[in-house]
Scaffold this active site. Structure first.
Site, PDB file in Angstrom:
ATOM      1  N   HIS A  69      74.283  32.272  18.709  1.00 42.03           N
ATOM      2  CA  HIS A  69      74.064  30.935  19.246  1.00 42.03           C
ATOM      3  C   HIS A  69      75.354  30.286  19.740  1.00 42.03           C
ATOM      4  O   HIS A  69      75.316  29.300  20.468  1.00 42.03           O
ATOM      5  CB  HIS A  69      73.401  30.056  18.178  1.00 42.03           C
ATOM      6  N   ASP A 121      72.101  29.817  24.327  1.00 35.84           N
ATOM      7  CA  ASP A 121      71.036  29.046  23.700  1.00 35.84           C
ATOM      8  C   ASP A 121      69.709  29.764  23.930  1.00 35.84           C
ATOM      9  O   ASP A 121      69.625  30.667  24.763  1.00 35.84           O
ATOM     10  CB  ASP A 121      70.970  27.646  24.321  1.00 35.84           C
TER      11      ASP A 121
END
Lengths: 80, 439
Positions: free
Chosen positions: B414, B418
């Site tokens: 992450h 995204d």
């Protein structure tokens, strides 16, 4: 070409040992599916089919794979 | 005078053991030639030289564990124009990804780098083809197998015999018994004796089997330890997110069936080949997922080197790379995959294969599970997981049908991307698999 039952069994055994060198074939029941018992993946199975095809001198199509699940299947297929 | 040093074969490697020398003093080597086999606790890996020339001294005996960066051999490069000094390996334990110092070898599966100027190595006694052009490793392999190089058809550039040529020849010609062992390749205790290549009993009419170097007895604990360290680091450092989607494979499976009907069994494709190609193309289209997270930033990779997680017999896991997977035709990718799996399990992987992966795929479908949520291999930022192809009731244009379906997952870092980007990436794979003939 059709193999005798004995030759077919040997061919299948040799092919399996080449793919899984430490396989204990004596402990493999005739009706046990190879892929589960010996943890063959799709590439292993392809190599297996290749060895059977070369060893028996006959073409094996994808449609035949279902007839090659166990030792009993294979022997019947190759000696039939 | 250049030095050949113990390379770093991954972020988690600080020591290695030479388990075999593929060259001897006096041998001529070219940049890219494999010169030694190194044991890294994960696998035996062939390591190539970055400098060409003549091998001088072998400084480290077989079986000795040394730090990354330790000189292993000297190479007199005066015989080679434009050779480069050997780069210093990164400090042990550093997570920096080694920038490939040599231009990447071409993605031709398993091809040795053709030598730019093959010069015959000095003849070494009777029975050795002194005037035949062959890579040092091909020579060594031929020696080990008792094969006369003069009888091996060459496919390399300018008539150079590659190790592949020797292997191919050996597969079709039973090895003679004239095996000569060189003292250098004898492993030191406590390694098990080097496997000799012997022809297993063959059924009449069955050609000699491919060469299988029996796998070393991997020290299970140390190998598990290596995986454990890497995965623990991934778990500590990488904030993962996970996505999953189910793909209708009717088009892909149908195309495979039709294609395979026309192909000899040696060239048949498995669904994984299409999935690998689609994944590699998707990685090319979504470069945010293809590369490395290092020094608090994402560095996209220029090429797509698709890591393939391969389970080793007797436990263990490696994820070597298929180089430039996005550029390979599906058939070549299939051949490369088979070669890679074969070598991972019974032969040897190459340094570049162990260090170059830019994104990894794990396919656990053959084990019967429907989906896998993996852990990203640091310093990569994405891992694709594939489950079993299952027949499912599936709605198509308002009608219910039965379709072969596969659940694809993405585990991603992450910090680098995204979910939005990850989602588009998985959707791209799905779209690509709908037109298998274009892959």
């Amino acid at each position: 070409m059709t193999l005798t039952i004995q030759d077919a069994r040997e061919l299948v055994g040799d092919a399996l040992l080449r793919i899984v060198p430490d396989a204990d074939l004596d402990a493999l029941p005739d009706d046990a599916p190879f892929r589960d018992e010996l943890e063959l993946d799709s590439l292993d199975f392809l190599s297996f089919v290749e060895l059977l095809s070369t060893g028996s001198g006959r073409r094996i199509d994808e449609d035949d794979y279902a007839s090659l699940r166990t030792m009993r299947d294979c022997v019947a297929f190759l000696s039939g | 005078m250049a030095e050949f040093r113990m390379p770093s074969l991954g972020a988690d490697m600080d020591e290695g053991t030479v388990i075999e020398w593929l060259v001897q003093p006096g041998d001529t080597v070219h940049k890219g030639d494999p010169v030694a086999v190194v044991d890294t606790d994960k696998a035996a890996i062939e390591v190539e030289t970055f400098a060409g020339g003549t091998i001088g001294k072998l400084l480290v005996p077989v079986g000795e564990r040394v730090q990354v960066g330790t000189p292993l051999a000297t190479i007199d490069s005066s015989t080679e124009v434009g050779s480069v000094p050997v780069p210093r390996a990164p400090a042990a334990g550093s997570a920096a990804v080694e920038a490939p110092t040599a231009p990447e070898p071409s993605a031709a599966p398993a091809a040795e780098l053709p030598a730019p100027e093959p010069s015959a190595a000095p003849a070494r006694g009777a029975g050795e083809a002194g005037r035949v052009k062959a890579s040092p490793y091909a020579r060594k392999l031929a020696r080990a197998l008792g094969i006369d190089l003069g009888t091996v058809p060459a496919t390399g550039q300018r008539g150079l015999i590659t190790s592949q040529d020797v292997r191919r020849f050996a597969e079709t010609t039973p090895p003679a018994n004239g095996r000569r062992d060189t003292s250098l390749s004898a492993p030191a205790a406590p390694k098990p004796a080097a496997p000799t290549v012997s022809a297993p009993p063959t059924t009449p009419g069955v050609p000699a089997p491919p060469i299988r170097r029996a796998a070393r007895h991997v020290v299970q604990r140390s190998q598990r330890g290596t995986i454990a360290r890497l995965m623990a680091r991934a778990g500590r450092e990488i904030p993962h997110y996970y996505l999953s989607t189910t793909v209708d494979l009717a088009a892909a499976v149908g195309w495979l069936t039709r294609t395979n009907r026309e192909l000899p069994v040696t060239e048949r494709l498995v669904p994984a080949a299409l999935l690998l190609k689609a994944t590699a193309l998707a990685a090319r289209r979504h470069p945010e997922l293809n590369g490395y997270w290092t020094d608090d930033e994402f560095r996209p990779a220029d090429q797509v080197h698709l890591g393939v997680a391969i389970s080793l017999r007797g436990g263990g896991l490696v994820a070597p790379a298929l180089h430039d997977a996005d550029a390979l035709p599906v058939r070549d990718l299939m051949a490369a995959l088979r070669d890679l799996v074969e070598r991972a399990r019974s032969g040897r992987l190459r340094r570049a294969e162990m260090t170059d992966a830019t994104i990894t795929i794990t396919n656990l479908g053959d084990q019967g599970v429907e989906s896998v949520h993996g852990i990203v291999y640091p310093p990569q930022v994405a891992l694709v997981g594939a489950g079993r192809v299952v027949e499912r009731p599936w709605a198509v244009n308002g009608l219910l049908g039965v379709r072969p379906c596969q659940t694809l997952t993405l585990a991603a870092d992450h910090r680098a991307t995204d979910g939005f980007t990850g989602g588009r990436f998985l959707t791209t794979i799905d779209h690509l698999l709908q037109t298998p003939e274009e892959l």
